[in-house]
Scaffold this motif. Sequence first.
Motif, PDB file in Angstrom:
ATOM      1  N   PRO A   1      11.283 -27.316  76.378  1.00  0.00           N
ATOM      2  CA  PRO A   1      12.590 -27.897  76.086  1.00  0.00           C
ATOM      3  C   PRO A   1      13.382 -27.090  75.071  1.00  0.00           C
ATOM      4  N   ALA A   2      12.688 -26.439  74.123  1.00  0.00           N
ATOM      5  CA  ALA A   2      13.386 -25.602  73.146  1.00  0.00           C
ATOM      6  C   ALA A   2      13.994 -24.374  73.806  1.00  0.00           C
ATOM      7  N   ILE A   3      13.311 -23.821  74.802  1.00  0.00           N
ATOM      8  CA  ILE A   3      13.853 -22.691  75.558  1.00  0.00           C
ATOM      9  C   ILE A   3      15.122 -23.113  76.288  1.00  0.00           C
ATOM     10  N   ARG A   4      15.048 -24.259  76.942  1.00  0.00           N
ATOM     11  CA  ARG A   4      16.234 -24.765  77.654  1.00  0.00           C
ATOM     12  C   ARG A   4      17.394 -24.979  76.675  1.00  0.00           C
ATOM     13  N   ALA A   5      17.094 -25.502  75.509  1.00  0.00           N
ATOM     14  CA  ALA A   5      18.137 -25.747  74.516  1.00  0.00           C
ATOM     15  C   ALA A   5      18.733 -24.441  73.996  1.00  0.00           C
ATOM     16  N   ALA A   6      17.898 -23.442  73.756  1.00  0.00           N
ATOM     17  CA  ALA A   6      18.385 -22.159  73.252  1.00  0.00           C
ATOM     18  C   ALA A   6      19.326 -21.499  74.249  1.00  0.00           C
ATOM     19  N   LYS A   7      18.976 -21.569  75.533  1.00  0.00           N
ATOM     20  CA  LYS A   7      19.847 -20.962  76.542  1.00  0.00           C
ATOM     21  C   LYS A   7      21.160 -21.733  76.650  1.00  0.00           C
ATOM     22  N   ALA A   8      21.087 -23.066  76.581  1.00  0.00           N
ATOM     23  CA  ALA A   8      22.305 -23.868  76.667  1.00  0.00           C
ATOM     24  C   ALA A   8      23.226 -23.624  75.477  1.00  0.00           C
ATOM     25  N   GLU A   9      22.641 -23.406  74.323  1.00  0.00           N
ATOM     26  CA  GLU A   9      23.429 -23.181  73.112  1.00  0.00           C
ATOM     27  C   GLU A   9      23.764 -21.704  72.887  1.00  0.00           C
ATOM     28  N   ARG A  10      23.268 -20.856  73.773  1.00  0.00           N
ATOM     29  CA  ARG A  10      23.585 -19.417  73.749  1.00  0.00           C
ATOM     30  C   ARG A  10      23.191 -18.770  72.418  1.00  0.00           C
ATOM     31  N   VAL A  11      21.985 -19.074  71.978  1.00  0.00           N
ATOM     32  CA  VAL A  11      21.449 -18.408  70.796  1.00  0.00           C
ATOM     33  C   VAL A  11      20.306 -17.492  71.221  1.00  0.00           C
ATOM     34  N   PRO A  12      20.057 -16.429  70.478  1.00  0.00           N
ATOM     35  CA  PRO A  12      18.977 -15.506  70.845  1.00  0.00           C
ATOM     36  C   PRO A  12      17.619 -16.207  70.856  1.00  0.00           C
TER      37      PRO A  12
ATOM     38  N   VAL B   1      18.246 -17.822  65.374  1.00  0.00           N
ATOM     39  CA  VAL B   1      17.325 -17.291  66.370  1.00  0.00           C
ATOM     40  C   VAL B   1      16.266 -18.357  66.631  1.00  0.00           C
ATOM     41  N   VAL B   2      15.963 -18.615  67.894  1.00  0.00           N
ATOM     42  CA  VAL B   2      14.877 -19.510  68.263  1.00  0.00           C
ATOM     43  C   VAL B   2      13.649 -18.662  68.594  1.00  0.00           C
ATOM     44  N   VAL B   3      12.514 -19.020  68.009  1.00  0.00           N
ATOM     45  CA  VAL B   3      11.262 -18.290  68.226  1.00  0.00           C
ATOM     46  C   VAL B   3      10.218 -19.261  68.745  1.00  0.00           C
ATOM     47  N   THR B   4       9.657 -18.989  69.925  1.00  0.00           N
ATOM     48  CA  THR B   4       8.621 -19.849  70.490  1.00  0.00           C
ATOM     49  C   THR B   4       7.249 -19.227  70.264  1.00  0.00           C
ATOM     50  N   THR B   5       6.298 -20.079  69.842  1.00  0.00           N
ATOM     51  CA  THR B   5       4.948 -19.590  69.548  1.00  0.00           C
ATOM     52  C   THR B   5       3.873 -20.308  70.359  1.00  0.00           C
ATOM     53  N   GLY B   6       4.283 -21.079  71.374  1.00  0.00           N
ATOM     54  CA  GLY B   6       3.301 -21.637  72.292  1.00  0.00           C
ATOM     55  C   GLY B   6       3.146 -23.143  72.190  1.00  0.00           C
ATOM     56  N   GLY B   7       2.679 -23.741  73.278  1.00  0.00           N
ATOM     57  CA  GLY B   7       2.506 -25.176  73.348  1.00  0.00           C
ATOM     58  C   GLY B   7       3.599 -25.826  74.184  1.00  0.00           C
ATOM     59  N   PHE B   8       3.382 -27.083  74.541  1.00  0.00           N
ATOM     60  CA  PHE B   8       4.273 -27.753  75.481  1.00  0.00           C
ATOM     61  C   PHE B   8       5.644 -28.068  74.910  1.00  0.00           C
TER      62      PHE B   8
ATOM     63  N   VAL C   1      14.996 -31.947  75.135  1.00  0.00           N
ATOM     64  CA  VAL C   1      16.035 -30.917  75.183  1.00  0.00           C
ATOM     65  C   VAL C   1      17.200 -31.292  74.279  1.00  0.00           C
ATOM     66  N   ARG C   2      17.628 -32.553  74.341  1.00  0.00           N
ATOM     67  CA  ARG C   2      18.743 -32.983  73.497  1.00  0.00           C
ATOM     68  C   ARG C   2      18.408 -32.856  72.017  1.00  0.00           C
ATOM     69  N   GLN C   3      17.186 -33.200  71.664  1.00  0.00           N
ATOM     70  CA  GLN C   3      16.795 -33.067  70.257  1.00  0.00           C
ATOM     71  C   GLN C   3      16.825 -31.606  69.815  1.00  0.00           C
ATOM     72  N   ALA C   4      16.289 -30.722  70.660  1.00  0.00           N
ATOM     73  CA  ALA C   4      16.268 -29.299  70.306  1.00  0.00           C
ATOM     74  C   ALA C   4      17.684 -28.743  70.185  1.00  0.00           C
ATOM     75  N   ARG C   5      18.565 -29.163  71.079  1.00  0.00           N
ATOM     76  CA  ARG C   5      19.964 -28.710  70.984  1.00  0.00           C
ATOM     77  C   ARG C   5      20.609 -29.214  69.699  1.00  0.00           C
ATOM     78  N   ALA C   6      20.290 -30.432  69.302  1.00  0.00           N
ATOM     79  CA  ALA C   6      20.858 -30.975  68.065  1.00  0.00           C
ATOM     80  C   ALA C   6      20.373 -30.187  66.853  1.00  0.00           C
ATOM     81  N   VAL C   7      19.092 -29.819  66.858  1.00  0.00           N
ATOM     82  CA  VAL C   7      18.557 -29.015  65.751  1.00  0.00           C
ATOM     83  C   VAL C   7      19.266 -27.666  65.680  1.00  0.00           C
TER      84      VAL C   7
END
Length: 386
Positions: free
Chosen positions: A111-122, A100-107, A82-88
Motif C-alpha cells: 500500500p505504501a508503494i501505491r501511495a508513493a506512486k499516486a503522490e508522485r514522490v520518489p 522519499v519513500v523507502v520500502t524495506t520489506g513486509g506486507f 493506501v489512504r493512510q500512507a497517502r496521508a502520511v
Amino acid sequence: MSDLAVVFAGGGTGGHLYPALAIAERLPNAHTRYIHSQRPIDTRVLDGAGVPDELRAASPGVPPTLHPWRGVRFIAAWGSAVRQARAVIRQTRRAHDGVVVVTTGGFVCAPAIRAAKAERVPLVSISLDATPGKAARLAARHADQPLSVYPLERHPGWRVVGPIVRRDALAPGSPSACRSRLGLSSDRPTLLVMGGSQGATSLNTFIAAELADPRDVGDVGDVGDVGATLRQGGWQVIHQCGANDREHLEQRYEEAGVPAHVSALFDPVGEVWGAADLALSRGGAGAIAEAWANGVPCVIAPYPHHKDQHQAANALPLTEAGGAVVATDRIEPRANRSTIGVELARLLNDTERRSAMRSALAAMPTPSGADQAARVVTAFATRPEP
C-alpha cells in the motif's frame, strides 16, 4: 524546515524494521517517519529505538492470502492502508523540501508503494535477501531505484549496496566487557543462539532437548551431543528465544548447570554479538549481516519452511569465506542431532577452527550497506512535481 524527509515502510518482523533504522542513523539531518505493521514486534522494536509515537503510523494493511475469508479482509483493509500512507506522505511533504519513500520489506510495503506512486514522490526499494521474494520484486518494479543487499544476476538494474547493519548491532567493547555487561562470566567461552526477532521454535526445542538428561536424547559422548559438550567444556549461553519459550529454556539451562542469559529479544544486540565465540543462528539477512560485521563464526540453520530456501543463499558469503557452516534444520530434536548437533558440537570442541573462521570473517569487506543506501536516498531528495 529540513531539506529531506524519508518515509520508511516495512514491518511485521524486526528484520524488516532494523534496516530502516540503520539507514536513518546515516541521515542525521533528515526527518524520518515509519509506516509499520500492527504486530507487537514492530512496536517493541520502534520503542527500543526511541522513535516517538507521532513519527509512527501503524498500517491497517494485512498480509495477502488465498484463504477466501481472509482474502476478503485483505481487500477491505487495502483501501484504508493506501489512504493512510497517502496521508502520511502528504503531511510530510507539507513540512519538508523533499520526500522519499523507502520500502524495506513486509506486507505493509504494497500500500505504501501505491501511495508513493499516486503522490508522485520518489520510491527506493530495498531487497534484503539473496533470493528476492514476491514483495521485493513488486517493489522493485515500481521503484525509481531498486537496491539489493546481494548481487543478483537476474536483476541487473538493481544497485548492490551490501549488508545493512545498525550501529548498536556492533560490539561496544571487548568480549569480556560485553559478557560482564550481560551478567555472565567474563572468561567463559560463550555460545550465542540467535533465533531472529521472534525466536525460532525448532532451535529452542533442540537446545532444550540437548540440555535435558543426555539419556533422553542420546549417549554422552555422541558426536552430536551438544548438551554434554556445553557442560563439559564450561560454556555459557546467550539465547534469544522469542516470547513463548523463555521460562522453559531458563529452567532447562538451570537444571543442566549451564550458565545462560535468556531473553525474548535483545535490543540493542551489539553486546550479545560482542560476547560470542560462536553462534547458532537462523539465516535471515539481519543475522547474517550482524555476524559478518562482528566477525562471529556461525552454524547457520536456515528456516526450514521457506520454499526457496533463501536463508541458505543469504549465508553463502560467510560460508564461501570460511566463516560459517550451514546445517539443515530437520525440526525434530532427534533428527537435528545428526545435522545441527554434529556441526555445533564439532565447533564447540575446536578452538583452532573457530579462530580460523574468525580470521576469515575479519578479512571480508566491512559491511557498508546502510551508508550506501543513505547516499542513494539523499540523491532522490528533490521536491516532487505538484
